[in-house]
Design an enzyme around this catalytic site. Sequence first.
Site, PDB file in Angstrom:
ATOM      1  CB  THR A 169      -5.993  -3.418   9.880  1.00  0.00           C
ATOM      2  OG1 THR A 169      -6.784  -4.528   9.460  1.00  0.00           O
ATOM      3  CG2 THR A 169      -5.512  -3.714  11.302  1.00  0.00           C
ATOM      4  CG  ASP A 170     -11.037  -4.787   8.250  1.00  0.00           C
ATOM      5  OD1 ASP A 170      -9.932  -5.339   8.421  1.00  0.00           O
ATOM      6  OD2 ASP A 170     -11.841  -5.135   7.360  1.00  0.00           O
ATOM      7  CD  GLU A 171      -6.751  -8.786   9.987  1.00  0.00           C
ATOM      8  OE1 GLU A 171      -6.208  -9.343  10.943  1.00  0.00           O
ATOM      9  OE2 GLU A 171      -6.543  -9.085   8.805  1.00  0.00           O
ATOM     10  CE  LYS A 202      -1.755  -1.612  11.717  1.00  0.00           C
ATOM     11  NZ  LYS A 202      -0.740  -0.724  11.082  1.00  0.00           N
ATOM     12  CE1 TYR A 221      -1.092  -6.246  10.725  1.00  0.00           C
ATOM     13  CE2 TYR A 221      -3.312  -7.122  10.471  1.00  0.00           C
ATOM     14  CZ  TYR A 221      -2.362  -6.159  10.183  1.00  0.00           C
ATOM     15  OH  TYR A 221      -2.677  -5.097   9.364  1.00  0.00           O
ATOM     16  CB  SER A 222      -5.880  -7.915  14.755  1.00  0.00           C
ATOM     17  OG  SER A 222      -6.111  -9.088  15.481  1.00  0.00           O
ATOM     18  CB  ILE A 253      -9.200 -22.950   0.401  1.00  0.00           C
ATOM     19  CG1 ILE A 253      -9.094 -22.751  -1.098  1.00  0.00           C
ATOM     20  CG2 ILE A 253     -10.339 -22.138   1.021  1.00  0.00           C
ATOM     21  CD1 ILE A 253      -9.308 -21.358  -1.546  1.00  0.00           C
ATOM     22  CB  ILE A 256      -0.945   0.008   1.224  1.00  0.00           C
ATOM     23  CG1 ILE A 256      -1.823  -1.249   1.227  1.00  0.00           C
ATOM     24  CG2 ILE A 256      -1.821   1.262   1.229  1.00  0.00           C
ATOM     25  CD1 ILE A 256      -2.618  -1.473   2.504  1.00  0.00           C
ATOM     26  CG  HIS A 289      -9.632 -18.169   9.494  1.00  0.00           C
ATOM     27  ND1 HIS A 289      -9.660 -19.062   8.457  1.00  0.00           N
ATOM     28  CD2 HIS A 289      -9.584 -16.939   8.922  1.00  0.00           C
ATOM     29  CE1 HIS A 289      -9.648 -18.412   7.314  1.00  0.00           C
ATOM     30  NE2 HIS A 289      -9.601 -17.126   7.573  1.00  0.00           N
ATOM     31  CG  ASP A 316      10.167   0.160   3.584  1.00  0.00           C
ATOM     32  OD1 ASP A 316       8.955   0.215   3.293  1.00  0.00           O
ATOM     33  OD2 ASP A 316      10.754  -0.912   3.870  1.00  0.00           O
ATOM     34  NE  ARG A 349     -10.206 -11.959   6.305  1.00  0.00           N
ATOM     35  CZ  ARG A 349     -10.740 -12.776   7.216  1.00  0.00           C
ATOM     36  NH1 ARG A 349     -12.057 -12.899   7.315  1.00  0.00           N
ATOM     37  NH2 ARG A 349      -9.968 -13.463   8.052  1.00  0.00           N
TER      38      ARG A 349
HETATM   39  P1  NAD Z   1       3.463  -4.645   3.543  1.00  0.00           P
HETATM   40  O1  NAD Z   1       3.832  -5.777   4.432  1.00  0.00           O
HETATM   41  O2  NAD Z   1       3.302  -4.887   2.082  1.00  0.00           O
HETATM   42  O3  NAD Z   1       4.523  -3.463   3.699  1.00  0.00           O
HETATM   43  C1  NAD Z   1       5.033  -3.068   4.929  1.00  0.00           C
HETATM   44  C2  NAD Z   1       6.251  -2.192   4.674  1.00  0.00           C
HETATM   45  O4  NAD Z   1       6.763  -1.780   5.960  1.00  0.00           O
HETATM   46  C3  NAD Z   1       7.403  -2.910   3.959  1.00  0.00           C
HETATM   47  O5  NAD Z   1       7.916  -2.091   2.939  1.00  0.00           O
HETATM   48  C4  NAD Z   1       8.443  -3.140   5.053  1.00  0.00           C
HETATM   49  O6  NAD Z   1       9.771  -3.153   4.570  1.00  0.00           O
HETATM   50  C5  NAD Z   1       8.183  -1.950   5.967  1.00  0.00           C
HETATM   51  N1  NAD Z   1       8.603  -2.231   7.345  1.00  0.00           N
HETATM   52  C6  NAD Z   1       8.303  -3.327   8.102  1.00  0.00           C
HETATM   53  N2  NAD Z   1       8.898  -3.244   9.297  1.00  0.00           N
HETATM   54  C7  NAD Z   1       9.585  -2.062   9.328  1.00  0.00           C
HETATM   55  C8  NAD Z   1      10.373  -1.402  10.302  1.00  0.00           C
HETATM   56  N3  NAD Z   1      10.609  -1.963  11.486  1.00  0.00           N
HETATM   57  N4  NAD Z   1      10.875  -0.201   9.995  1.00  0.00           N
HETATM   58  C9  NAD Z   1      10.650   0.377   8.790  1.00  0.00           C
HETATM   59  N5  NAD Z   1       9.910  -0.209   7.820  1.00  0.00           N
HETATM   60  C10 NAD Z   1       9.382  -1.416   8.087  1.00  0.00           C
HETATM   61  O7  NAD Z   1       2.145  -4.036   4.186  1.00  0.00           O
HETATM   62  P2  NAD Z   1       0.845  -3.416   3.485  1.00  0.00           P
HETATM   63  O8  NAD Z   1      -0.090  -4.500   3.170  1.00  0.00           O
HETATM   64  O9  NAD Z   1       1.270  -2.469   2.434  1.00  0.00           O
HETATM   65  O10 NAD Z   1       0.238  -2.615   4.736  1.00  0.00           O
HETATM   66  C11 NAD Z   1       0.663  -1.279   5.018  1.00  0.00           C
HETATM   67  C12 NAD Z   1      -0.083  -0.771   6.223  1.00  0.00           C
HETATM   68  O11 NAD Z   1      -1.486  -0.793   5.972  1.00  0.00           O
HETATM   69  C13 NAD Z   1       0.137  -1.600   7.481  1.00  0.00           C
HETATM   70  O12 NAD Z   1       0.198  -0.732   8.573  1.00  0.00           O
HETATM   71  C14 NAD Z   1      -1.097  -2.488   7.562  1.00  0.00           C
HETATM   72  O13 NAD Z   1      -1.388  -2.830   8.907  1.00  0.00           O
HETATM   73  C15 NAD Z   1      -2.145  -1.560   6.981  1.00  0.00           C
HETATM   74  N6  NAD Z   1      -3.281  -2.227   6.323  1.00  0.00           N
HETATM   75  C16 NAD Z   1      -3.071  -3.175   5.369  1.00  0.00           C
HETATM   76  C17 NAD Z   1      -4.172  -3.744   4.713  1.00  0.00           C
HETATM   77  C18 NAD Z   1      -3.991  -4.792   3.630  1.00  0.00           C
HETATM   78  O14 NAD Z   1      -4.990  -5.354   3.183  1.00  0.00           O
HETATM   79  N7  NAD Z   1      -2.798  -5.064   3.149  1.00  0.00           N
HETATM   80  C19 NAD Z   1      -5.463  -3.340   5.053  1.00  0.00           C
HETATM   81  C20 NAD Z   1      -5.635  -2.373   6.054  1.00  0.00           C
HETATM   82  C21 NAD Z   1      -4.528  -1.813   6.670  1.00  0.00           C
HETATM   83  O1  DAU Z   2      -8.585  -6.731   6.792  1.00  0.00           O
HETATM   84  C1  DAU Z   2      -7.391  -6.058   6.584  1.00  0.00           C
HETATM   85  C2  DAU Z   2      -6.227  -7.026   6.666  1.00  0.00           C
HETATM   86  O2  DAU Z   2      -6.289  -7.827   5.490  1.00  0.00           O
HETATM   87  C3  DAU Z   2      -4.874  -6.334   6.775  1.00  0.00           C
HETATM   88  O3  DAU Z   2      -4.814  -5.634   7.983  1.00  0.00           O
HETATM   89  C4  DAU Z   2      -3.739  -7.352   6.712  1.00  0.00           C
HETATM   90  O4  DAU Z   2      -2.493  -6.677   6.711  1.00  0.00           O
HETATM   91  C5  DAU Z   2      -3.886  -8.149   5.427  1.00  0.00           C
HETATM   92  O5  DAU Z   2      -2.884  -9.149   5.374  1.00  0.00           O
HETATM   93  C6  DAU Z   2      -5.269  -8.786   5.336  1.00  0.00           C
HETATM   94  O6  DAU Z   2      -5.424  -9.838   6.336  1.00  0.00           O
HETATM   95  P1  DAU Z   2      -6.128 -11.241   6.001  1.00  0.00           P
HETATM   96  O7  DAU Z   2      -5.658 -12.246   6.958  1.00  0.00           O
HETATM   97  O8  DAU Z   2      -7.594 -11.063   5.821  1.00  0.00           O
HETATM   98  O9  DAU Z   2      -5.495 -11.487   4.518  1.00  0.00           O
HETATM   99  P2  DAU Z   2      -4.910 -12.809   3.821  1.00  0.00           P
HETATM  100  O10 DAU Z   2      -4.692 -12.489   2.382  1.00  0.00           O
HETATM  101  O11 DAU Z   2      -3.788 -13.397   4.594  1.00  0.00           O
HETATM  102  O12 DAU Z   2      -6.128 -13.825   3.930  1.00  0.00           O
HETATM  103  C7  DAU Z   2      -7.398 -13.533   3.335  1.00  0.00           C
HETATM  104  C8  DAU Z   2      -8.339 -14.683   3.653  1.00  0.00           C
HETATM  105  O13 DAU Z   2      -7.884 -15.855   2.951  1.00  0.00           O
HETATM  106  C9  DAU Z   2      -8.366 -15.081   5.115  1.00  0.00           C
HETATM  107  O14 DAU Z   2      -9.683 -15.492   5.455  1.00  0.00           O
HETATM  108  C10 DAU Z   2      -7.410 -16.273   5.202  1.00  0.00           C
HETATM  109  C11 DAU Z   2      -7.569 -16.916   3.846  1.00  0.00           C
HETATM  110  N1  DAU Z   2      -6.366 -17.602   3.304  1.00  0.00           N
HETATM  111  C12 DAU Z   2      -5.195 -16.918   3.286  1.00  0.00           C
HETATM  112  C13 DAU Z   2      -4.046 -17.498   2.788  1.00  0.00           C
HETATM  113  C14 DAU Z   2      -2.724 -16.744   2.780  1.00  0.00           C
HETATM  114  C15 DAU Z   2      -6.475 -18.878   2.778  1.00  0.00           C
HETATM  115  O15 DAU Z   2      -7.559 -19.478   2.766  1.00  0.00           O
HETATM  116  N2  DAU Z   2      -5.339 -19.454   2.284  1.00  0.00           N
HETATM  117  C16 DAU Z   2      -4.124 -18.824   2.274  1.00  0.00           C
HETATM  118  O16 DAU Z   2      -3.125 -19.437   1.812  1.00  0.00           O
END
Ligand code: NAD
Ligand code: DAU
Length: 350
Positions: free
Chosen positions: A131-133, A160, A156-157, A212, A13, A290, A34, A220
Amino acid sequence: MKKILITGGAGFIGSHVVRLFVNKYGDSQIVNLDALTYAGNLENLKDIAEKPNYTFVKGDITDESFIDELFTQYQFDSVIHLAAESHVDRSIADPLAFIRTNILGTVNLLNAAKKIWQKDMTGKRFYHISTDEVYGSLGEEGLFTETTAYDPRSPYSASKASSDHLVRAYYHTYGLPVVISNCSNNYGPNQFPEKLIPLSINNIKKNNPIPIYGKGENIRDWLYVIDHANAIDLIFNKGLIGNTYNIGGINEWTNIDLIHKICEVMDRKLGREQGTSAQLITFVKDRAGHDKRYAIDSSKLMKELEWSPSLQFEEGIEKTIDWYLQNEEWLDNILSGEYEKYYKKQYADR
Ligand code: NAD
Ligand code: DAU
């Protein structure tokens, strides 16, 4: 020239947010901090790397004195904090890494901002991306709103949620000008292939099993990453200090229906007979703890800041799949080395 610090800008993101800000705000200096963990990738930003208003700094937010010096050196006007450990499965395997980066790292940034802004907080802003988590897990009915009680259920959640509480505590205690947003699941280009959608696209391409968890009935709410970046831009500029904004896709899918959709598009794009990729679907041991369902009520953001998601899921998933098929080198660079080890450990005995 305003100086904006974006943390985690080399991640999924973060890279879309950095690109948007560098291109849109030529009169601001955008500093991307980063640590380049396994999830950080400067390839994500090669198109803007040479822009005069962009600076990359490699560094770790858990390093207190480094963060302190960085803030003293740059005197940032605002911070958009995305850096985090972000994958639930990794948090189950190694919670401490999440406590360090997501909690301690956030506190280091809050302290450094408080220190340089304490004399005059006018025009300053600390924007925490969450995050919504943090709200836990929903049953069949209902949506998460900004006032839903926190109920995190994975390391994780929980990490956060803790960081969100600390950000609010700095607002109430020290008057730090903060704003928070909590977003649902993002998808789109540049997402690390440990997450469900890019992992499945890659496995289908390689004719590998699609794992899965459980029965695939978990739900989601998926949002295209550019729509999240646009919401972040709006909230950064117009969100009210001390407020929280929920961001969601109004786009709920069970995992199994989502994977069937991806299989259908992949069959078409790869010239396979319909139904071929779906044969790769493999039900494996469920994720511990989960969460059943996430779904976001974004009406505050939609009404107050006039945001809405721009893409229908059908269009977003086509764009995402096209991106992964056209960027084989990006994917192959990730798949060699560490990823292979992670994948074996995560999926071997499922
Ligand atoms: P990501 O894992 O793709 O990227 C995280 C970045 O943070 C990486 O570039 C990593 O190198 C950097 N990082 C990690 N630890 C660090 C540290 N100690 N110091 C400096 N940099 C560091 O994550 P993302 O999916 O892009 O998520 C970004 C943010 O958005 C997070 O805070 C996550 O909780 C939040 N978020 C993600 C989602 C999602 O669906 N991916 C949804 C809602 C919120
Ligand atoms: O809701 C926001 C969150 O969404 C972010 O805060 C997190 O950073 C992001 O990773 C994501 O979390 P989820 O756990 O929902 O995402 P993930 O892609 O890991 O999993 C999505 C769904 O799919 C979840 O119900 C678990 C399931 N899953 C995931 C993986 C990796 C599978 O069934 N098989 C898999 O191999």
